[in-house]
Design an enzyme around this catalytic site. Sequence first.
Site, PDB file in Angstrom:
ATOM      1  N   GLY A   1      -2.917   4.889   5.909  1.00 52.09           N
ATOM      2  CA  GLY A   1      -3.435   4.947   4.548  1.00 52.09           C
ATOM      3  C   GLY A   1      -2.333   5.155   3.537  1.00 52.09           C
ATOM      4  O   GLY A   1      -1.269   5.682   3.853  1.00 52.09           O
TER       5      GLY A   1
ATOM      6  N   LYS B   1       7.590   0.882  11.976  1.00 59.91           N
ATOM      7  CA  LYS B   1       7.551   1.139  13.424  1.00 59.91           C
ATOM      8  C   LYS B   1       8.053  -0.039  14.238  1.00 59.91           C
ATOM      9  O   LYS B   1       8.608   0.136  15.315  1.00 59.91           O
ATOM     10  CB  LYS B   1       6.151   1.534  13.867  1.00 59.91           C
ATOM     11  CG  LYS B   1       5.103   0.489  13.569  1.00 59.91           C
ATOM     12  CD  LYS B   1       3.693   0.979  13.907  1.00 59.91           C
ATOM     13  CE  LYS B   1       2.662  -0.021  13.404  1.00 59.91           C
ATOM     14  NZ  LYS B   1       2.544  -0.095  11.938  1.00 59.91           N
TER      15      LYS B   1
ATOM     16  N   LYS C   1       4.439   2.941  18.519  1.00 59.24           N
ATOM     17  CA  LYS C   1       4.557   4.351  18.153  1.00 59.24           C
ATOM     18  C   LYS C   1       4.942   5.215  19.354  1.00 59.24           C
ATOM     19  O   LYS C   1       5.768   6.117  19.232  1.00 59.24           O
ATOM     20  CB  LYS C   1       3.250   4.821  17.525  1.00 59.24           C
ATOM     21  CG  LYS C   1       2.999   4.130  16.165  1.00 59.24           C
ATOM     22  CD  LYS C   1       1.587   4.349  15.677  1.00 59.24           C
ATOM     23  CE  LYS C   1       1.349   3.714  14.310  1.00 59.24           C
ATOM     24  NZ  LYS C   1      -0.085   3.695  13.956  1.00 59.24           N
TER      25      LYS C   1
ATOM     26  N   ASP D   1       0.102  -1.751  18.359  1.00 61.07           N
ATOM     27  CA  ASP D   1       0.520  -0.808  17.324  1.00 61.07           C
ATOM     28  C   ASP D   1       0.809   0.558  17.963  1.00 61.07           C
ATOM     29  O   ASP D   1       1.852   1.165  17.720  1.00 61.07           O
ATOM     30  CB  ASP D   1      -0.593  -0.694  16.269  1.00 61.07           C
ATOM     31  CG  ASP D   1      -0.326   0.407  15.266  1.00 61.07           C
ATOM     32  OD1 ASP D   1       0.487   0.189  14.353  1.00 61.07           O
ATOM     33  OD2 ASP D   1      -0.917   1.502  15.403  1.00 61.07           O
TER      34      ASP D   1
ATOM     35  N   ILE E   1       1.020  12.701   9.387  1.00 65.86           N
ATOM     36  CA  ILE E   1       1.192  13.836  10.314  1.00 65.86           C
ATOM     37  C   ILE E   1       2.666  14.069  10.587  1.00 65.86           C
ATOM     38  O   ILE E   1       3.361  13.167  11.024  1.00 65.86           O
ATOM     39  CB  ILE E   1       0.501  13.552  11.665  1.00 65.86           C
ATOM     40  CG1 ILE E   1      -0.957  13.178  11.471  1.00 65.86           C
ATOM     41  CG2 ILE E   1       0.651  14.739  12.599  1.00 65.86           C
ATOM     42  CD1 ILE E   1      -1.624  12.677  12.750  1.00 65.86           C
TER      43      ILE E   1
ATOM     44  N   THR F   1       0.818  -1.207   0.000  1.00 67.84           N
ATOM     45  CA  THR F   1       0.000   0.000   0.000  1.00 67.84           C
ATOM     46  C   THR F   1       0.857   1.265   0.000  1.00 67.84           C
ATOM     47  O   THR F   1       0.718   2.121  -0.873  1.00 67.84           O
ATOM     48  CB  THR F   1      -0.895   0.014   1.261  1.00 67.84           C
ATOM     49  OG1 THR F   1      -1.582  -1.230   1.319  1.00 67.84           O
ATOM     50  CG2 THR F   1      -1.903   1.133   1.221  1.00 67.84           C
TER      51      THR F   1
ATOM     52  N   VAL G   1       5.340   6.873  12.649  1.00 73.09           N
ATOM     53  CA  VAL G   1       4.344   7.313  13.638  1.00 73.09           C
ATOM     54  C   VAL G   1       3.434   8.363  13.015  1.00 73.09           C
ATOM     55  O   VAL G   1       3.912   9.313  12.393  1.00 73.09           O
ATOM     56  CB  VAL G   1       5.012   7.949  14.879  1.00 73.09           C
ATOM     57  CG1 VAL G   1       3.958   8.349  15.905  1.00 73.09           C
ATOM     58  CG2 VAL G   1       6.025   7.008  15.506  1.00 73.09           C
TER      59      VAL G   1
ATOM     60  N   GLU H   1      -7.771  -5.335  10.508  1.00 74.13           N
ATOM     61  CA  GLU H   1      -7.273  -6.581   9.911  1.00 74.13           C
ATOM     62  C   GLU H   1      -8.174  -7.749  10.329  1.00 74.13           C
ATOM     63  O   GLU H   1      -8.910  -7.662  11.307  1.00 74.13           O
ATOM     64  CB  GLU H   1      -5.862  -6.881  10.455  1.00 74.13           C
ATOM     65  CG  GLU H   1      -4.909  -5.727  10.408  1.00 74.13           C
ATOM     66  CD  GLU H   1      -4.064  -5.719   9.154  1.00 74.13           C
ATOM     67  OE1 GLU H   1      -3.923  -6.776   8.527  1.00 74.13           O
ATOM     68  OE2 GLU H   1      -3.553  -4.639   8.799  1.00 74.13           O
TER      69      GLU H   1
END
Lengths: 433, 433
Positions: B307, B110, B210, B206, B141, B19, B137, B195
């Site tokens: 994304g 990560k 981060k 997850d 952003i 992706t 992370v 998932e």
Amino acid sequence: MKANSHKQTINIGMLGLGTVGTGVAKILAANEHCIAQKVGSAVALKKVLVRNAAKPRRVTLDGLLTTDPAAVIDDPEIDIIVELMGGEEPAKDYIIRALKAGKHVVTANKDVVARHGRDLFAAAEENNVDLLFEASVGGGIPIIRPLKQCLAGNRISQVMGIVNGTTNYMLTKMTADKSDYEAVLAEAQQKGYAEADPTADVGGFDAARKIAILASIAFGTRVTLDDVYVEGITGITPQDIEYAGEFGYVIKLLAIAGETDKGVDVRVHPAFIAKNHPLAAVNDVFNAIFVKGDAVGETMFYGRGAGEMPTASAVVADIIDVARDIQHGVASRVLCTCFDNKPLCPIDKTEAPYYIRLLVEDKPGVLAAIAGAFGCQQVSLNSVVQKRKVDDWAEIVLITYRVSDANMRMALSALGGMPVVNKISSVIRVVGE
Amino acid sequence: MKANSHKQTINIGMLGLGTVGTGVAKILAANEHCIAQKVGSAVALKKVLVRNAAKPRRVTLDGLLTTDPAAVIDDPEIDIIVELMGGEEPAKDYIIRALKAGKHVVTANKDVVARHGRDLFAAAEENNVDLLFEASVGGGIPIIRPLKQCLAGNRISQVMGIVNGTTNYMLTKMTADKSDYEAVLAEAQQKGYAEADPTADVGGFDAARKIAILASIAFGTRVTLDDVYVEGITGITPQDIEYAGEFGYVIKLLAIAGETDKGVDVRVHPAFIAKNHPLAAVNDVFNAIFVKGDAVGETMFYGRGAGEMPTASAVVADIIDVARDIQHGVASRVLCTCFDNKPLCPIDKTEAPYYIRLLVEDKPGVLAAIAGAFGCQQVSLNSVVQKRKVDDWAEIVLITYRVSDANMRMALSALGGMPVVNKISSVIRVVGE
């Protein structure tokens, strides 16, 4: 600058020791050790230009103060000039002199950057030195470096921000307390959030300087203060704020820059913004800048847009960045990014839905006449609501569909000439739709 | 790397074309011209490591695909290796090999950074190359560069974020629709936000990776995944969300890192956060990271945390940064900033107010007995509210004052042993007070 590599101490010459300068001196002292670790050498204030060396100060800088600009700018041991005087001159002159003397420059001066960015960057480039200005917009909020570096892979389509804390404090207060403009201005002045002459803030000119800087970076074309369309908040009333709330909006003073097929559109004006927009929740003296990029989507940067320590935080970040460059023998790694020369979109070609409040005769057929006057200028009405009676007049509030500024002006001019219309009380754009 | 100065083309070798890799290829193609302007040379994909070169792709990369890692890592013409495989191995091995081959590395991984940051940075430093990981992370952003550079003058006291989009989407849905965990998880899976095995997201792991990365940068001490206390959202019910709302809070999965006098405190857990806190308004798949510094005060970074395109935006920013370094003949300008070795604060020494929901016998004297059990462990109650009846039991909801995790555990253990207590349904920390 490669000769400077691996210095034991990086010397700072500071121009100005007002609020922000004092903050910078405090941070350099308080966080001396962490800063030295990050840079790989000490970072020390060597000289500070002040107007009055005898004035009592909130920081102890014995022996560093001077009233002679040349003693700072021309000191061969000074590596970085930090300009915190504000205003156009002599700040611009000093910055140029420093750049020509091969010194890196850090400035918080939005006036100079917004008007003379091109000249400053040309001088920095010619002399192969850094010129950083993170503190010129958004106080402590990281926004210049994020736009220039973190979002560098994006085509930015819009930058929209609340970049003036004074007016945001005032509008927040007016919204919370339903108090009027004059009362809130007096309170802001009493708290030190507004100047005795508040024009630069309430007139939107401070925000205009900042959006000129942001637009230049976002769209890669030089935008100066004179290119920005500006409306301030002096006409905003508690009535408008209340009606905004009823429609699901808040009123904010927004600085907006967008790239459209009609050119780069840069403006500052009060606006209705939907309550669920991230900018709508930015209150009090806080600032935030909302950025849309083709890859990143929507992103926002929030924090304190002014004040001694937040602004000094941004200045010190720039100092550390330059110091890292000096230690690595590199300079002007990221200078001017205005590679293009894009046309501006004149304000009359910009488009928005509008909120309009007006007083009209309270009799049958008036609404139809008003709708007709709008219709003649291709202005379609999204909603029309009859509110309270004001004396013998009926107060009408309406929100239009998207329309050009030029058509709106013509419609308003026609309305103003209609005998059934007593007064057009407010005209405010709606954004973010 | 100085020999690389002023290259005509900077060549990228990419490891992985899932992706994010597809997004990176798209941005490099779509924004080729702007990127070249910023860097001063072309930036081009030269080779891409894939598992299956025959698989249909959403981007055209004819002739660039290979299944041989060495063909990418050892290609002498490749300047930057972009690792987008995810997972610990072989990604870590490939990154180390690339660094040792003198290549700059950009990674979005990560897992590798949170577990093996120390080894990676050591290898980057030894080989005088860049190692950037903005995309690891917060997706698109900007947060790594802001923490390392823009806030470098600050002592950071707290980093608190919503850094997992899947769980934030689920909690937002549970809040808006009053639907339960299982239903929302199924919906998130169907939309592709979760998932098939959702453990990494809903279990908080997850987010833990981060916050380990963010804490390492914020406090200048190496924090790894194993140092992070983790609770997920699997126990959160619509009932808790409703009660949170009644008390003026929303429930968010927060990743929190703070420097306290008991050490560096790093944890991930669901939490009550006041509705007027900037993080409370971060909904759906959006992420935000709230940072407190001694100079800047409170600041927040908001955007899409995952994304294809947002994450690729961060990867491309890193590529541009490395490319600028290459063109200026500099490297490893900002590498590891973990200069200290600070102790961690064990979870039982952390403190918070707590929300507790429990079912008790519906008879006189029970509340007093419960308050007494809390009192024995120095837990003071801020508010106690009797809610609905559940079967024959009374549902009690209470919020405590600030108390240590150790004392709370003992109080809960004592409560659990009381005959009048049927069930301790929920225990959730309150933060940001």
